[in-house]
Design a protein around this motif. Structure first.
Motif, mmCIF file in Angstrom:
data_model
loop_
_atom_site.group_PDB
_atom_site.id
_atom_site.type_symbol
_atom_site.label_atom_id
_atom_site.label_comp_id
_atom_site.label_asym_id
_atom_site.label_seq_id
_atom_site.Cartn_x
_atom_site.Cartn_y
_atom_site.Cartn_z
ATOM 1 N N PHE A 86 0.831 -1.202 0.000
ATOM 2 C CA PHE A 86 0.000 0.000 0.000
ATOM 3 C C PHE A 86 0.865 1.252 0.000
ATOM 4 C CE2 PHE A 86 -2.242 3.433 2.205
ATOM 5 C CZ PHE A 86 -3.356 3.573 1.389
ATOM 6 N N ASN A 87 1.867 1.293 0.885
ATOM 7 C CA ASN A 87 2.745 2.461 0.937
ATOM 8 C C ASN A 87 3.494 2.666 -0.370
ATOM 9 O OD1 ASN A 87 1.943 2.968 3.546
ATOM 10 N ND2 ASN A 87 3.796 2.188 4.510
ATOM 11 N N ALA A 88 3.870 1.570 -1.014
ATOM 12 C CA ALA A 88 4.560 1.673 -2.302
ATOM 13 C C ALA A 88 3.621 2.250 -3.361
ATOM 14 C CB ALA A 88 5.071 0.298 -2.732
ATOM 15 N N SER A 89 2.357 1.855 -3.326
ATOM 16 C CA SER A 89 1.369 2.386 -4.277
ATOM 17 C C SER A 89 1.155 3.878 -4.058
ATOM 18 C CB SER A 89 0.032 1.644 -4.144
ATOM 19 O OG SER A 89 0.136 0.330 -4.651
ATOM 20 N N VAL A 90 1.049 4.280 -2.796
ATOM 21 C CA VAL A 90 0.879 5.700 -2.473
ATOM 22 C C VAL A 90 2.085 6.507 -2.963
ATOM 23 C CG1 VAL A 90 0.808 7.377 -0.572
ATOM 24 C CG2 VAL A 90 -0.659 5.346 -0.514
ATOM 25 N N ALA A 91 3.286 6.007 -2.695
ATOM 26 C CA ALA A 91 4.502 6.711 -3.100
ATOM 27 C C ALA A 91 4.611 6.810 -4.622
ATOM 28 C CB ALA A 91 5.722 5.994 -2.534
ATOM 29 N N THR A 92 4.205 5.759 -5.316
ATOM 30 C CA THR A 92 4.261 5.762 -6.783
ATOM 31 C C THR A 92 3.251 6.732 -7.372
ATOM 32 O OG1 THR A 92 5.031 3.478 -6.846
ATOM 33 C CG2 THR A 92 3.991 4.326 -8.842
ATOM 34 N N TYR A 93 2.042 6.702 -6.836
ATOM 35 C CA TYR A 93 0.977 7.573 -7.345
ATOM 36 C C TYR A 93 1.313 9.037 -7.082
ATOM 37 C CZ TYR A 93 -3.747 9.173 -8.454
ATOM 38 O OH TYR A 93 -4.830 9.807 -9.029
ATOM 39 N N LEU A 94 1.792 9.336 -5.881
ATOM 40 C CA LEU A 94 2.082 10.730 -5.510
ATOM 41 C C LEU A 94 3.555 11.072 -5.742
ATOM 42 C CD1 LEU A 94 -0.080 11.131 -2.282
ATOM 43 C CD2 LEU A 94 -0.590 11.885 -4.618
ATOM 44 N N SER A 95 4.052 10.686 -6.887
ATOM 45 C CA SER A 95 5.436 10.987 -7.252
ATOM 46 C C SER A 95 5.472 12.092 -8.307
ATOM 47 C CB SER A 95 6.124 9.736 -7.805
ATOM 48 O OG SER A 95 5.498 9.324 -9.012
ATOM 49 N N ALA A 167 -4.943 15.172 -4.573
ATOM 50 C CA ALA A 167 -3.582 15.679 -4.406
ATOM 51 C C ALA A 167 -2.859 15.776 -5.744
ATOM 52 C CB ALA A 167 -2.801 14.783 -3.444
ATOM 53 N N LEU A 168 -3.049 14.759 -6.594
ATOM 54 C CA LEU A 168 -2.393 14.785 -7.906
ATOM 55 C C LEU A 168 -2.945 15.917 -8.762
ATOM 56 C CD1 LEU A 168 -0.308 13.336 -9.690
ATOM 57 C CD2 LEU A 168 -2.189 11.975 -10.609
ATOM 58 N N THR A 169 -4.246 16.140 -8.672
ATOM 59 C CA THR A 169 -4.862 17.228 -9.424
ATOM 60 C C THR A 169 -4.291 18.578 -9.003
ATOM 61 O OG1 THR A 169 -6.918 15.969 -9.674
ATOM 62 C CG2 THR A 169 -7.052 18.349 -9.998
ATOM 63 N N VAL A 170 -4.187 18.814 -7.699
ATOM 64 C CA VAL A 170 -3.643 20.078 -7.194
ATOM 65 C C VAL A 170 -2.164 20.215 -7.560
ATOM 66 C CG1 VAL A 170 -3.130 21.425 -5.131
ATOM 67 C CG2 VAL A 170 -5.319 20.246 -5.325
ATOM 68 N N ALA A 171 -1.424 19.113 -7.451
ATOM 69 C CA ALA A 171 0.005 19.146 -7.781
ATOM 70 C C ALA A 171 0.216 19.521 -9.245
ATOM 71 C CB ALA A 171 0.649 17.790 -7.488
ATOM 72 N N LEU A 184 2.249 16.844 -2.800
ATOM 73 C CA LEU A 184 2.567 15.424 -2.991
ATOM 74 C C LEU A 184 3.172 14.826 -1.723
ATOM 75 C CD1 LEU A 184 4.157 15.455 -6.580
ATOM 76 C CD2 LEU A 184 1.853 14.719 -5.950
ATOM 77 N N ALA A 185 4.143 15.532 -1.139
ATOM 78 C CA ALA A 185 4.839 15.016 0.042
ATOM 79 C C ALA A 185 3.928 14.960 1.261
ATOM 80 C CB ALA A 185 6.068 15.868 0.335
ATOM 81 N N ALA A 186 3.117 16.008 1.453
ATOM 82 C CA ALA A 186 2.247 16.068 2.635
ATOM 83 C C ALA A 186 1.192 14.964 2.610
ATOM 84 C CB ALA A 186 1.587 17.437 2.719
ATOM 85 N N VAL A 187 0.540 14.775 1.485
ATOM 86 C CA VAL A 187 -0.503 13.755 1.401
ATOM 87 C C VAL A 187 0.112 12.358 1.463
ATOM 88 C CG1 VAL A 187 -2.410 12.847 0.014
ATOM 89 C CG2 VAL A 187 -2.047 15.312 0.176
ATOM 90 N N ARG A 188 1.290 12.208 0.882
ATOM 91 C CA ARG A 188 2.011 10.934 0.974
ATOM 92 C C ARG A 188 2.242 10.573 2.438
ATOM 93 N NH1 ARG A 188 5.826 12.237 -3.022
ATOM 94 N NH2 ARG A 188 7.268 12.879 -1.393
#
Length: 201
Positions: A86-95, A167-171, A184-188
């Motif tokens: 799960f953490n890997a998916s979050v990190a990949t998505y919010l990269s 988060a991705l939309t705002v980024a 990206l970092a905060a939501v991650r």
């Protein structure tokens, strides 16, 4: 000369892949058939040999984007310990890499347009959302400590997926400003599941 089935399939796939990029760049409404076909190196006249309508193409492009995203999240999740998926998916998505991809998540890129789309497109989008939700729910179940009294895995996964998309939309909206990577970092940080603290006997 009549094209072979393989050539026809390759051309159709090319139109879908080009459309994914063009929809991300210009939106669905901002991407006309003439421009889409030109970007694929084809004329508009050949469009209807491959698709019944623009909505049909949008549905196919959305499905391709969802399938691609699911494959990436499943792959990154399978590359380590099950509890870390799960953490890997979050990190990949919010990269930053995902933020800057030419296609990427169709929900973040086209969410409001998909909501206004014709029913076949909405159906593909909703099914894709459910598939992504199911993957994150499964990954969360493996990541959360036993006896966690928080919300159900599905509820938490749904909250997480909506946060990821927002988060991705705002980024992307703030790209070029410090806020973009800060979001990206905060939501991650907020979404990642912390490993249970070991207790001493």
């Amino acid at each position: 000369m009549r094209k072979s089935k393989l050539e026809t399939a390759a051309t159709r796939q090319k139109i879908i892949e080009v459309s994914r990029v063009e929809f991300r760049r210009h939106g669905i409404d901002g991407s006309g058939l003439t421009a889409l076909m030109a970007a694929a190196g084809l004329t508009q006249g050949g469009f209807y040999k491959h698709f019944e309508s623009k909505a049909h193409l949008v549905a196919e492009a959305t499905k391709a984007s969802v399938d691609d995203q699911l494959a990436k999240l499943a792959q990154v999740g399978a590359s380590g310990e099950e509890a870390d998926a799960f953490n890997a998916s979050v990190a990949t998505y919010l990269s930053v890499r995902h933020r800057d991809e030419s296609s990427g998540c169709p929900f973040a890129a086209l969410g409001s347009e998909l909501a206004r789309a014709e029913d076949p497109v909405k159906t593909v989008a909703v099914e894709g959302f459910e598939q992504t939700l199911a993957l994150l729910t499964e990954q969360l179940a493996a990541a959360r400590p036993e006896g966690d009294a928080g919300p159900s895995n599905r509820d938490q996964a749904m909250l997480s997926l909506c946060a990821l998309m927002g988060a991705l939309t705002v980024a992307r909206m703030a790209e070029g400003r410090a806020l973009s990577e800060e979001v990206l970092a905060a939501v991650r940080r907020q979404l990642q599941v912390k490993a249970p603290t070991a207790t001493s006997d």
